[in-house]
Design a protein around this motif. Structure first.
Motif, PDB file in Angstrom:
ATOM      1  N   THR A 132       0.649  -1.215  -0.146  1.00  9.75           N
ATOM      2  CA  THR A 132       0.018   0.048  -0.264  1.00  9.75           C
ATOM      3  C   THR A 132       0.444   1.552   0.167  1.00  9.75           C
ATOM      4  O   THR A 132       0.448   2.141  -0.562  1.00  9.75           O
ATOM      5  N   ILE A 133       2.104   1.343   1.147  1.00  6.76           N
ATOM      6  CA  ILE A 133       2.581   2.188   1.115  1.00  6.76           C
ATOM      7  C   ILE A 133       2.986   2.906   0.381  1.00  6.76           C
ATOM      8  O   ILE A 133       3.748   3.947  -0.864  1.00  6.76           O
ATOM      9  N   GLY A 134       3.822   1.736  -1.085  1.00  2.04           N
ATOM     10  CA  GLY A 134       4.968   1.452  -2.010  1.00  2.04           C
ATOM     11  C   GLY A 134       4.327   2.244  -3.226  1.00  2.04           C
ATOM     12  O   GLY A 134       4.637   3.197  -3.968  1.00  2.04           O
ATOM     13  N   VAL A 135       3.105   2.089  -3.579  1.00  5.83           N
ATOM     14  CA  VAL A 135       1.704   2.501  -4.234  1.00  5.83           C
ATOM     15  C   VAL A 135       1.817   3.160  -4.274  1.00  5.83           C
ATOM     16  O   VAL A 135       1.675   4.605  -5.638  1.00  5.83           O
ATOM     17  N   THR A 136       1.322   4.073  -3.633  1.00  3.03           N
ATOM     18  CA  THR A 136       1.378   5.366  -2.694  1.00  3.03           C
ATOM     19  C   THR A 136       1.633   6.187  -3.036  1.00  3.03           C
ATOM     20  O   THR A 136       1.969   7.254  -3.879  1.00  3.03           O
ATOM     21  N   GLU A 154       4.902   5.600  -4.619  1.00  3.95           N
ATOM     22  CA  GLU A 154       5.156   5.768  -6.740  1.00  3.95           C
ATOM     23  C   GLU A 154       4.076   6.468  -7.483  1.00  3.95           C
ATOM     24  O   GLU A 154       4.668   7.277  -8.217  1.00  3.95           O
ATOM     25  N   THR A 155       2.859   6.750  -6.738  1.00  2.27           N
ATOM     26  CA  THR A 155       1.569   7.588  -7.811  1.00  2.27           C
ATOM     27  C   THR A 155       2.192   9.267  -7.162  1.00  2.27           C
ATOM     28  O   THR A 155       1.926   9.798  -7.671  1.00  2.27           O
ATOM     29  N   PHE A 156       2.640   9.216  -6.278  1.00  4.35           N
ATOM     30  CA  PHE A 156       2.942  10.833  -5.666  1.00  4.35           C
ATOM     31  C   PHE A 156       4.120  11.511  -6.797  1.00  4.35           C
ATOM     32  O   PHE A 156       4.610  12.868  -7.297  1.00  4.35           O
ATOM     33  N   ALA A 157       4.917   9.999  -7.065  1.00 11.88           N
ATOM     34  CA  ALA A 157       6.478  10.584  -8.157  1.00 11.88           C
ATOM     35  C   ALA A 157       5.624  10.330  -8.831  1.00 11.88           C
ATOM     36  O   ALA A 157       7.307  11.232  -9.260  1.00 11.88           O
ATOM     37  N   ALA A 158       4.905  10.202  -9.215  1.00 13.35           N
ATOM     38  CA  ALA A 158       4.510   9.886 -10.717  1.00 13.35           C
ATOM     39  C   ALA A 158       5.243  10.871 -11.989  1.00 13.35           C
ATOM     40  O   ALA A 158       4.564  12.086 -11.449  1.00 13.35           O
ATOM     41  N   PRO A 159       5.421  11.111 -13.152  1.00 11.61           N
ATOM     42  CA  PRO A 159       5.488   9.765 -13.347  1.00 11.61           C
ATOM     43  C   PRO A 159       7.072   9.083 -13.834  1.00 11.61           C
ATOM     44  O   PRO A 159       7.559   8.457 -14.983  1.00 11.61           O
ATOM     45  N   ARG A 160       7.948  10.096 -12.532  1.00 15.79           N
ATOM     46  CA  ARG A 160       9.483   9.002 -12.149  1.00 15.79           C
ATOM     47  C   ARG A 160       9.246   7.833 -11.862  1.00 15.79           C
ATOM     48  O   ARG A 160       8.618   7.749 -10.705  1.00 15.79           O
ATOM     49  N   GLU A 161       9.693   6.775 -12.378  1.00 18.45           N
ATOM     50  CA  GLU A 161       9.562   5.487 -12.163  1.00 18.45           C
ATOM     51  C   GLU A 161      10.537   5.237 -10.268  1.00 18.45           C
ATOM     52  O   GLU A 161      11.545   5.374 -10.717  1.00 18.45           O
ATOM     53  N   PHE A 162       9.897   4.756  -9.433  1.00 16.04           N
ATOM     54  CA  PHE A 162      10.527   3.913  -8.427  1.00 16.04           C
ATOM     55  C   PHE A 162      11.185   4.919  -7.358  1.00 16.04           C
ATOM     56  O   PHE A 162      11.738   4.671  -7.046  1.00 16.04           O
ATOM     57  N   VAL A 163      11.209   5.994  -8.466  1.00 18.65           N
ATOM     58  CA  VAL A 163      11.617   7.744  -6.803  1.00 18.65           C
ATOM     59  C   VAL A 163      10.991   7.511  -5.841  1.00 18.65           C
ATOM     60  O   VAL A 163      11.210   7.587  -4.766  1.00 18.65           O
ATOM     61  N   GLY A 164       9.209   7.139  -6.127  1.00 20.49           N
ATOM     62  CA  GLY A 164       8.670   7.288  -4.375  1.00 20.49           C
ATOM     63  C   GLY A 164       8.722   6.505  -4.101  1.00 20.49           C
ATOM     64  O   GLY A 164       8.994   6.386  -2.729  1.00 20.49           O
ATOM     65  N   LEU A 165       9.118   4.432  -4.235  1.00 19.19           N
ATOM     66  CA  LEU A 165       9.512   3.931  -3.947  1.00 19.19           C
ATOM     67  C   LEU A 165      11.274   4.489  -2.159  1.00 19.19           C
ATOM     68  O   LEU A 165      11.527   4.297  -1.579  1.00 19.19           O
ATOM     69  N   ALA A 166      12.048   5.060  -3.534  1.00 23.26           N
ATOM     70  CA  ALA A 166      13.294   5.423  -2.695  1.00 23.26           C
ATOM     71  C   ALA A 166      13.190   6.277  -2.026  1.00 23.26           C
ATOM     72  O   ALA A 166      13.914   6.624  -0.765  1.00 23.26           O
ATOM     73  N   ALA A 167      12.314   7.343  -1.769  1.00 25.09           N
ATOM     74  CA  ALA A 167      12.060   8.014  -0.809  1.00 25.09           C
ATOM     75  C   ALA A 167      10.905   7.738  -0.040  1.00 25.09           C
ATOM     76  O   ALA A 167      11.726   8.117   1.122  1.00 25.09           O
TER      77      ALA A 167
END
Length: 371
Positions: free
Chosen positions: A172-176, A178-191
């Motif tokens: 759930t956290i990962g999807v959320t 990534e949604t905030f960091a779109a369109p940069r792939e994986f940036v949301g997960l790294a943050a």
């Protein structure tokens, strides 16, 4: 343990009670709870990190031959950190030592964000290495929990089992993120990985003051090393198998046209890695380290056989679950094994974890061959 009249160093812990003076009711419950919270945050970060590194390495590497370097750098950092994590507990205390590790994890996550935004392979490797160091520090939480609580078995199982929560909330956290960091792939997960280590930092910085000094017997360096050779060797083999097969599983699934099911298989694996701790906690008074290790080893062997025969989602998922449970039982069993005759010296504990993480690095490098 002995009392000290010297001025306490910041963050270091001291117990002026004699051996056995602490009963069940006087266990350091707040310390165990904080270590459990910190460990759960660290595993949450690890889930995000290991979801990023293989694919980002493949995308950013200047040549295919070094595409797995970021993934290997993570485990190299963990292996390098194992002995310092052990020794720094006595030099600075658990609060300062563990907070240092969590700080490196937060910094590594931010480096990873920068690398992903700027498509920089070198920074990707550096961020992975720092995150690995943080993981190496957090692995030592399970050892630190043993002298904190009067019941070492319960404390270890609580800390380890807390990571089950990370497995539940990670998707759930990962999807959320990534949604905030779109369109940069994986940036949301790294943050999210960086922020998870901030959570670990907050928990470790809040550890209660209680300074621990090793007795003469406990500070004997490598004396008594023979007692940990067998559990260390068994644990290292388990870590090698787990890392190698779990590195190979996504590759094999993609090769079988099952790429959409990879995330679900990994999620089941993570749950299986830590949920057994909560089950064993229910039967903590009956836990026998050797029996737990044997059960885990049999499951690892079964996982390898199922993996070799798999070509469908169900087969890979069963293999991943067996692999996670087997790894968990062997890791818990060997941890309790090396503590059953008293707390080993920090040198021995550091070398034990170093051997496990070195085997993990070798498994990561062998993943392509397993696939």
């Amino acid at each position: 343990m002995t009392a000290s009249t010297s001025i306490p160093r910041a963050g270091q812990l001291e117990c002026v009670c004699g051996p056995g003076a602490l009963g069940e009711g006087s266990s350091d419950r707040s310390g165990i709870a904080l270590l459990a919270i910190a460990f759960a945050f660290s595993i949450l970060s690890q889930i995000f990190t290991l979801s990023i590194l293989p694919l980002a390495g493949l995308a950013f590497a200047p040549s295919k031959g070094i595409a797995t370097l970021p993934y290997a750098a993570f485990y190299a950092g963990a292996a390098v950190a194992s002995l310092p994590a052990s020794l720094l507990l006595d030099t600075f205390g658990r609060r300062a030592a563990f907070s240092l590790g969590a700080s490196l994890g937060a910094g590594g996550g931010l480096v990873l964000v920068w690398a992903l935004v700027n498509f920089h392979f070198g920074a990707l490797v550096l961020g992975a290495f720092w995150l690995g160091i943080a993981s190496g520090f957090s692995l030592f939480y399970r050892h630190a929990a043993v002298p904190i609580g009067a019941k070492g078995t319960s404390a270890t199982l609580i800390v380890f089992g807390a990571a089950t929560v990370a497995g539940l909330i990670a998707p759930t956290i990962g999807v959320t993120a990534e949604t905030f960091a779109a369109p940069r792939e994986f940036v949301g997960l790294a943050a999210a990985a960086a922020f998870a280590h901030v959570g670990s930092l907050i928990a470790t910085a809040a550890l209660p003051y209680r300074r621990i000094r090793e007795t003469t017997d406990e500070a004997r360096g490598l004396h008594g090393w023979r007692a940990i050779v067998l559990p260390t060797a068994i644990g290292a083999l388990a870590w090698f198998v787990m890392t190698g097969l779990m590195g190979a599983t996504p590759i094999a699934m993609v090769g079988c046209g099952l790429s959409d099911a990879v995330a679900g298989t990994i999620a089941w694996h993570v749950m299986a890695m830590y949920a057994p701790s909560l089950v064993l906690l229910t039967f903590r008074n009956a836990v026998k380290p050797l029996a737990v290790v044997i059960g885990g080893a049999l499951l690892l062997a079964g996982a390898a056989m199922v993996f070799a025969l798999s070509s469908k989602v169900a087969g890979f998922s069963v293999s991943a679950v067996f692999l996670g449970i087997g790894w968990s039982l062997v890791t818990l069993g060997t941890t309790l094994w090396i503590h059953r005759d008293g707390r080993p010296s920090r040198w021995l504990l550091g070398l034990h974890d170093g051997a496990l993480l070195s085997a993990t690095l070798l498994g990561a490098l062998a993943a392509q061959a397993f696939a």
